[in-house]
Design a protein around this motif. Structure first.
Motif, PDB file in Angstrom:
ATOM      1  N   ASP A   7       9.727  14.256 -25.388  1.00 40.32           N
ATOM      2  CA  ASP A   7      10.588  13.114 -25.659  1.00 40.32           C
ATOM      3  C   ASP A   7      11.096  13.244 -27.100  1.00 40.32           C
ATOM      4  OD1 ASP A   7       8.408  12.436 -27.231  1.00 40.32           O
ATOM      5  OD2 ASP A   7       7.894  10.647 -26.075  1.00 40.32           O
ATOM      6  N   LYS A   8      11.890  12.290 -27.527  1.00 43.92           N
ATOM      7  CA  LYS A   8      12.492  12.359 -28.859  1.00 43.92           C
ATOM      8  C   LYS A   8      11.436  12.539 -29.951  1.00 43.92           C
ATOM      9  CE  LYS A   8      15.539   9.895 -32.037  1.00 43.92           C
ATOM     10  NZ  LYS A   8      16.456   8.762 -32.203  1.00 43.92           N
ATOM     11  N   ALA A  41      17.958  14.071 -25.123  1.00 44.41           N
ATOM     12  CA  ALA A  41      16.781  13.256 -25.449  1.00 44.41           C
ATOM     13  C   ALA A  41      16.813  12.810 -26.906  1.00 44.41           C
ATOM     14  CB  ALA A  41      15.504  14.030 -25.150  1.00 44.41           C
ATOM     15  N   HIS A  43      19.348  12.124 -28.611  1.00 46.48           N
ATOM     16  CA  HIS A  43      20.396  11.121 -28.794  1.00 46.48           C
ATOM     17  C   HIS A  43      20.278   9.937 -27.839  1.00 46.48           C
ATOM     18  CE1 HIS A  43      22.614  13.311 -31.840  1.00 46.48           C
ATOM     19  NE2 HIS A  43      22.224  14.392 -31.208  1.00 46.48           N
ATOM     20  N   GLY A  44      19.116   9.798 -27.204  1.00 53.46           N
ATOM     21  CA  GLY A  44      18.872   8.644 -26.353  1.00 53.46           C
ATOM     22  C   GLY A  44      19.623   8.646 -25.034  1.00 53.46           C
ATOM     23  N   ARG A  46      18.752  10.578 -22.438  1.00 55.20           N
ATOM     24  CA  ARG A  46      17.737  10.763 -21.407  1.00 55.20           C
ATOM     25  C   ARG A  46      16.388  10.609 -22.079  1.00 55.20           C
ATOM     26  NH1 ARG A  46      17.858  16.903 -19.261  1.00 55.20           N
ATOM     27  NH2 ARG A  46      16.168  16.133 -17.986  1.00 55.20           N
ATOM     28  N   GLU A  47      15.352  10.396 -21.307  1.00 48.67           N
ATOM     29  CA  GLU A  47      14.044  10.136 -21.899  1.00 48.67           C
ATOM     30  C   GLU A  47      13.337  11.379 -22.394  1.00 48.67           C
ATOM     31  OE1 GLU A  47      11.349   7.440 -20.058  1.00 48.67           O
ATOM     32  OE2 GLU A  47      12.990   6.302 -19.165  1.00 48.67           O
ATOM     33  N   SER A  48      13.447  12.491 -21.646  1.00 46.21           N
ATOM     34  CA  SER A  48      12.681  13.673 -22.017  1.00 46.21           C
ATOM     35  C   SER A  48      13.248  14.931 -21.373  1.00 46.21           C
ATOM     36  CB  SER A  48      11.217  13.494 -21.597  1.00 46.21           C
ATOM     37  OG  SER A  48      11.144  13.321 -20.192  1.00 46.21           O
TER      38      SER A  48
END
Length: 87
Positions: A7-8, A41, A43-44, A46-48
């Motif tokens: 994830d981010k 991910a 840049h928000g 997608r989650e992961s």
């Protein structure tokens, strides 16, 4: 990390670990241009993602850092890869 996802926060922490490793080894910094699911991910959008793709070739110094991080964090050996460099 076979079933885990990046994830981010994990992506950022992993790149921080690369930078710390390079600094510790007094290795030259490198450039990593992130693309694909990992870019999304970050840049928000997608989650992961399952791995982190770059469009530039990974240097020997960065490869050493990637290998060390994979061992210490239980990541797959190709968690950071340059397979997208062909595009």
């Amino acid at each position: 990390m076979d079933d885990d996802l990046f994830d981010k926060a994990t992506i950022i922490a992993s790149f921080d670990a690369i930078a710390e490793h390079l600094d510790k080894e007094r290795a030259p910094a490198g450039l990593l241009i992130v693309v694909g699911g990992s870019y999304m991910a970050l840049h928000g959008l997608r989650e992961s993602t399952r791995d982190i793709d770059t469009v530039n070739r990974i240097t020997h110094a960065i490869r050493n850092a990637v290998d060390e991080i994979a061992r210490s964090r239980g990541f797959q050996p190709n968690w950071l890869n340059d397979r997208a460099a062909a595009f």
